[in-house]
Scaffold this motif. Sequence first.
Motif, short mmCIF file in Angstrom:
data_model
loop_
_atom_site.label_atom_id
_atom_site.label_comp_id
_atom_site.label_asym_id
_atom_site.label_seq_id
_atom_site.Cartn_x
_atom_site.Cartn_y
_atom_site.Cartn_z
N VAL A 1 1.05 -0.47 -3.15
CA VAL A 1 0.51 0.32 -2.02
C VAL A 1 1.52 0.32 -0.87
O VAL A 1 1.79 1.35 -0.24
N GLY A 2 2.12 -0.85 -0.59
CA GLY A 2 3.12 -0.93 0.46
C GLY A 2 4.33 -0.05 0.18
O GLY A 2 4.90 0.56 1.10
N LEU A 3 4.73 0.03 -1.08
CA LEU A 3 5.84 0.89 -1.46
C LEU A 3 5.51 2.35 -1.19
O LEU A 3 6.35 3.12 -0.69
N ALA A 4 4.28 2.75 -1.49
CA ALA A 4 3.86 4.13 -1.22
C ALA A 4 3.80 4.40 0.27
O ALA A 4 4.19 5.48 0.74
N LEU A 5 3.31 3.42 1.06
CA LEU A 5 3.28 3.60 2.51
C LEU A 5 4.67 3.77 3.09
O LEU A 5 4.89 4.60 4.00
N ALA A 6 5.62 3.01 2.57
CA ALA A 6 7.00 3.15 3.05
C ALA A 6 7.53 4.56 2.75
O ALA A 6 8.25 5.14 3.56
#
Length: 395
Positions: free
Chosen positions: A382-387
């Motif tokens: 999820v953090g990768l997508a937010l970035a």
Amino acid sequence: MTSLGRLRAANRRTLTTALAEGPMSRADLARATGLSRTTVSSLVGDLLEAGLVCETSDRGRPHKGGGGRPSVLLTLSAPSGHVAGVDIGHGHLRVAVADRTGTVVHEDVAVLDVDTRGTRVFAVAAGMLAEATTAAGAESVGAVGMCVPAPLDRTSTRVSNRIMPGWQGLDPGSQLERHLRGTHGITAPVLADNDANLGALAELGHGAARDLPPATTDMVYVKLASGLGAGIVLGGRLHRGSTGNAGEIGHVQVGEDGPVCRCGNRGCLETLVAAPRLVDLLRPAYDADLDIAGVLALDAAGDAGVRRVLSDAGRVVGRALADLATSLNPALVVLGGSLGRASSIVEAVRGSIDRYAQPEVAAAVRVVPGELGDRAEVMGAVGLALARVAQAPPG
């Protein structure tokens, strides 16, 4: 766009990627990215004006621990919309849909023998993600992060070795994008990374390592599950190595005449301590239906046989980590995956590091269980997508 404009856009992406790992001060950003403070200040001004970054009410620590005025922290803004994370493990699929603050609004998990399904797993993942998006009430997702249980080449983003049968040379992100678009009409970029790498970022941003100083964090996250891998964070940033194979601690050789490993070598650490092997060792003395959950329950209850087997495994893992710690001098080792919270393993890893690492290194490192458990990898995705969604240039 001029070359100067392209450089400025690239530097903006560098800043937003760093901020996706958690709030940072301007000084933290300069140290984490290597950009000058003047450049960081100018770019932060652009991002603040565009509404992509905001200043938080929280304050950072005084510089170098002094008594000066605490620095103002910056964080990514939270526009409307959703992103998604997909965690592909050797024996499961987990999907999560989150809002732009990273708060998960819907999550689903399925038990699945991924290794035997080969590339068909991407069709299953796409279907689960489409259902999760609908259940979350999201019209679409802006980006999808995905973790896979194999290293990815840094340049091509393709699976770079033979750990996953039938996946060598495969681009997992492109595979999932194709199934999402072609079968479910979902058009979103998919970014893939190794599962231990994303578990490390999740524990760094939201779990056991969240209180470490962002720009000076040196930590190792170890995923102990069906396989064994590590995510290495140096100076607050993920270290992938020259080809993307950094952290493959499960394939350190511990016995040259040992069992053949799925990587093609013999005597790899993973062949001794992977969760399925430990369960198989214990079943003759317990129950044919014994599983990891049962092993963990017996360990928590103080069962002598289980504690012996897990302690032996922890000592072997700790011996390999002692060498890694002596080389890297981390502040923290976080044990994750299905076995990471077993107290017998945590204690044994700690003991091996104390015994085999250089004494000052051993004294400086803490060994703790992860706080996010089995959800670490999907939260990292999820953090990768937010970035990714934060990397659009302002205005």
